[in-house]
Structure formats: structure tokens, C-alpha cells
Write a protein that holds these residues in place. Structure first.
Motif, short mmCIF file in Angstrom:
data_model
loop_
_atom_site.label_atom_id
_atom_site.label_comp_id
_atom_site.label_asym_id
_atom_site.label_seq_id
_atom_site.Cartn_x
_atom_site.Cartn_y
_atom_site.Cartn_z
N ASN A 267 39.02 126.26 78.48
CA ASN A 267 38.47 126.26 77.12
C ASN A 267 37.04 126.80 77.05
O ASN A 267 36.44 126.82 75.98
CB ASN A 267 38.51 124.85 76.53
N GLY A 268 36.47 127.20 78.19
CA GLY A 268 35.16 127.84 78.17
C GLY A 268 34.01 126.90 78.45
O GLY A 268 34.10 126.00 79.30
N VAL A 269 32.91 127.05 77.69
CA VAL A 269 31.67 126.31 77.95
C VAL A 269 31.00 125.94 76.63
O VAL A 269 30.96 126.75 75.70
CB VAL A 269 30.68 127.18 78.78
N PHE A 270 30.47 124.72 76.55
CA PHE A 270 29.55 124.35 75.49
C PHE A 270 28.12 124.56 75.99
O PHE A 270 27.77 124.13 77.09
CB PHE A 270 29.69 122.87 75.10
N ILE A 271 27.30 125.22 75.18
CA ILE A 271 25.85 125.28 75.42
C ILE A 271 25.21 124.34 74.41
O ILE A 271 25.38 124.52 73.21
CB ILE A 271 25.28 126.70 75.23
N CYS A 272 24.49 123.34 74.88
CA CYS A 272 23.85 122.37 74.00
C CYS A 272 22.37 122.28 74.37
O CYS A 272 22.03 122.04 75.53
CB CYS A 272 24.53 121.01 74.16
N CYS A 273 21.50 122.49 73.40
CA CYS A 273 20.06 122.48 73.70
C CYS A 273 19.24 122.34 72.44
O CYS A 273 19.73 122.48 71.33
CB CYS A 273 19.67 123.78 74.42
N ARG A 274 17.98 122.02 72.64
CA ARG A 274 17.01 122.13 71.55
C ARG A 274 16.74 123.61 71.32
O ARG A 274 16.89 124.43 72.24
CB ARG A 274 15.70 121.43 71.92
N GLU A 275 16.31 123.95 70.14
CA GLU A 275 16.10 125.36 69.85
C GLU A 275 14.98 125.95 70.69
O GLU A 275 15.03 127.11 71.10
CB GLU A 275 15.78 125.53 68.36
N HIS A 276 13.97 125.15 70.97
CA HIS A 276 12.86 125.63 71.82
C HIS A 276 13.12 125.19 73.25
O HIS A 276 12.84 124.06 73.63
CB HIS A 276 11.53 125.07 71.32
#
Length: 421
Positions: free
Chosen positions: A286-295
Motif C-alpha cells: 500500500n506504499g508509504v505515509f509521510i507524516c510531519c510538521r510543515e517546517h
């Protein structure tokens, strides 16, 4: 006594002295066989393992042997990532430990023949090299396995790591795998924190992923799968607070991804609150989630990293390629909004699934060092992981820059921005 006789006597006495006196501790000396110049070289610390892959030609049965094929392959999460980066043009410094035995000689010989740096590899006499024995089913999935990696915890000590203080403190990034003891993880993180070096933590397994708890505030990025993510979140909170129930059957990819986000987002957001800047949650097919703060700025000094011919070709191919609906600058100053993206995996003809996650991380880190941004680097990591899945080895013998770039471009064009708050 003649000079020749005296010389012969001295040699005999020296031989007796070497035989009777204990060997000096191996931690006191570095192997300078192929030491590169210090400077902007990424540092990888963790397990260097001999993998024994047993792939049966008929379904395996408990309590008996079945015909099949057995191979010796260089393994270990950190070792795999380092080799992958090297084959993508980024030469890292590998800090690890092996025994002075057949398995250790096998791993060290391969490392030398590949032209890779060996001055961080500690070879300890009378110690068993870390070995993992895996039995696979007919689909390339792990059926059963036994890992013997005690040497990593015992001999990859803070004192050995501190001998590389200067190399770590000047690195653009540091990658740690969870095979390290908690004390060694903390020592490496302390060096990185004092020098402003970003740290990627690779969880290795569900059990070892909990070792992030004492060092979470110093971790820039981590790359768990679904169950490792939940284990990490529970290690930092009340055990059992977060859970994951696998979706048994779903033929619709979009629905499957939406379900995964609903199940995993509480744990992802909690880890961001605990100080982790960037999460790469691997979801298998199913791939990858990228999760982060914008900065978020992953690299210490990306501009000073060496741009390789491989990364140059990737940059040329991926230039201007981003989410068509919303160009995103993940490093924008002055914003604390949380964003989540989904990057899909492309279909692959599966030969072996071991090494795929390590190749994803290796492709991601090598691309960052080569000047690509976070989104592009994750897409390259997914493309490199596909190449690994289609190879019997943990790390494919060669990577094609053209095919990697094409796969990464397709992934980027299919990416979705699924959360912003």
C-alpha cells in the motif's frame, strides 16, 4: 653469540611473549584499511549480519525437512541500508561489529571487494558473528526465523562509538538501527544532538522498536511499519493505548489506504507530539505515509553533500515533479501545521521481500544526500524497494538510474495529500 643467533633468540622470545600475554581489547584500535576522508559522509550504526535464506521448493512442514535452496547473503538492517546507499552512489561510514570467524570473514571480504569503508567495523576474536536464519514460504514471505545478534549489543559499545565522535559530529545525517543497546543508542544520539546532526531511527522489529522511548526527543525521523508504529507509540505512553487491526480483505486500494490512515493516525500524531519530526510509515504493497510538521529540515547541511552522477540523473528526471494539485514545501519556515501524504507502491513481481524496507530507507537517505527533497527522496526509496522485491538478494547487484527515476516519477504523480491541520 653471533648477530644471527641473537636475532633468532629475540624472535623466539617475542613469539613466546605474544603467546602468553593476553590480546589487547579490540576496542582500542581502528581498522584503517580503507578510511575515507572525514567530512560530509553519512554515518550508519547497527547490525552487520550473515543471513541464511532457506527457500523451500514445496510448502514447509513443521518437524521435518523439505527440498529447496539455501543461500548465504549479507544482511542486517544497518548493513543493508549502507550497501544500498553505496550502490546508489553515496558512500557512508558503517560502524558495526563482527566475529573473527567464517561468517565474519565472509561479510568483511564482501565489504572490501565492494570498495566500501571498513574502518568502523570491529572484528572481535572468539566471538560469533551475528547470524539470522530465515525460512520462507513459496511466496517469498517469512515463514520462520532465528536471530543471533548478541554481539551487536555486547561489543558495539558507547566507547567504540565515541571513537568516531568527529566523524559523527560532521556527518550530514546519522542512521541508527534498534539492534544497538539502549546505552549505545543514547551515546550516539548525544553526539548527534550536540552537533546538530539529524538522526533516523530504524525500529528493526516490534520488540526492539520500543528502544526509541528514552531517545525519542533526539530522533528526527523514523521508518516503522504499521505494527512497529503502534509498538513505539505504546512504549511512549500507556501500554495498549494504541492498537492496529489489519483489514482482512479489501480490493479497493483507496479504501484500504483510508482505513490505514484512520487506524494509524492517532499513533502518528502522538509520536510527532513526542518530538519526532518526520514519520515514514511503510505499508507494504500500500506504499508509504509521510507524516510531519510543515517546517521540517532533515539534513544538517544538504548543500555540502556530494552530488553523485546517480543523484544528478534522478534530479534531472524528477525536476518539477510534485503533487499536481498542491505543490508543498515541507521545509517552510514559521508553520506548525501537520501534514500527511500517501505515496503508493507500484506493482512488482515478488522474488523476496527481505531487504525491501531497508532499500526504501537506503534510497531515501541517499537521495537526500544527493540533493533531492523529502517527497522525491521517499518516492525514490519506494522505487528502490521495488527493485529489491524483484531480486533474490537483500540488495540488488545493480540499480538502474533510469528505471528508478521512472518509477519514482510515477509514484509522485500518484501521491495524495490526505491531511492538513
Amino acid at each position: 653469540m653471533t648477530d644471527a643467533a641473537a636475532s633468532s633468540s629475540r624472535r623466539r622470545m617475542e613469539a613466546v611473549r605474544r603467546h602468553l600475554l593476553p590480546r589487547p581489547p579490540p576496542v582500542l584500535s581502528l581498522n584503517q584499511l580503507s578510511a575515507p576522508e572525514a567530512g560530509q559522509i553519512p554515518v550508519i550504526i547497527g547490525g552487520m549480519v550473515l543471513d541464511i535464506h532457506a527457500k523451500p521448493s514445496v510448502p514447509p512442514h513443521p518437524g521435518t525437512t523439505v527440498p529447496g535452496m539455501v543461500k548465504y547473503i549479507g544482511g542486517g538492517v544497518a548493513r543493508n541500508i549502507a550497501e544500498c546507499m553505496a550502490k546508489l552512489g553515496t558512500q557512508p561510514l558503517m560502524i558495526s561489529v563482527i566475529g573473527d570467524d567464517m561468517a565474519g570473514d565472509f561479510l568483511l571480504k564482501y565489504w572490501r571487494l565492494a570498495g566500501l569503508c571498513t574502518d568502523g567495523i570491529l572484528q572481535v576474536p572468539d566471538v560469533t558473528t551475528p547470524v539470522v536464519s530465515n525460512v520462507f514460504d513459496g511466496n517469498g514471505e517469512l515463514f520462520a526465523g532465528v536471530a543471533s545478534v548478541q554481539a551487536v549489543e555486547t561489543f558495539l559499545t558507547p566507547s567504540w562509538i565515541y571513537q568516531f565522535y568527529r566523524r559523527i559530529s560532521t556527518a550530514p545525517l546519522l542512521m541508527l538501527d534498534a539492534n544497538l543497546s539502549p546505552e549505545s543508542l543514547q551515546a550516539a544520539c548525544k553526539i548527534a544532538y550536540e552537533s546538530g546532526v539529524p538522526v533516523l531511527f530504524e525500529p528493526v522489529s516490534v520488540v526492539k522498536s520500543s528502544r526509541i522511548a528514552p531517545i525519542a526527543e533526539h530522533i528526527t525521523c523514523t521508518s516503522p511499519n504499521e505494527i512497529e508504529l503502534i509498538a513505539m507509540a505504546n512504549a511512549l505512553s500507556t501500554p495498549g493505548k494504541y492498537n492496529f487491526v489489519k483489514l482482512e480483505q479489501c480490493n479497493n486500494k483507496a479504501e484500504s489506504v483510508d482505513y490505514l490512515f484512520e487506524m494509524l493516525s492517532p499513533a502518528m500524531f502522538f509520536l510527532l507530539e513526542k518530538g519526532i519530526k518526520l514519520l515514514l510509515v511503510t505499508l507494504g504493497s500500500n506504499g508509504v505515509f509521510i507524516c510531519c510538521r510543515e517546517h521540517v529540515n532533515f539534513m544538517k547541511d544538504q548543500k555540502s553533500c556530494k552530488v553523485t552522477p546517480f543523484s544528478t540523473r534522478l534530479l534531472e528526471k524528477l525536476e518539477g515533479c510534485s503533487l499536481s494539485s498542491m505543490p508543498v514545501n515541507l521545509s517552510r519556515e514559521g508553520s506548525s501545521r501537520t501534514r500527511v501524504f500517501h505515496l503508493p507502491a507500484t506493482s512488482a513481481s515478488v522474488a523476496s521481500l527481505t531487504g525491501a524496507g531497508d532499500c526504501l530507507v537506503g534510497g531515501f537517505l541517499s537521495s537526500l544526500c544527493g540533493g533531492l527533497d523529502i517527497m522525491q527522496s521517499v518516492a525514490v526509496g519506494i522505487a528502490v524497494a521495488k527493485a529489491s522485491v524483484e531480486s533474490e538478494a537483500n540488495i540488488p547487484a545493480n540499480f538502474s538510474a533510469a528505471s528508478i527515476a521512472d518509477e519514482a516519477r510515477r509514484t509522485l504523480l500518484s501521491a495524495r495529500h490526505i491531511w492538513c491541520q
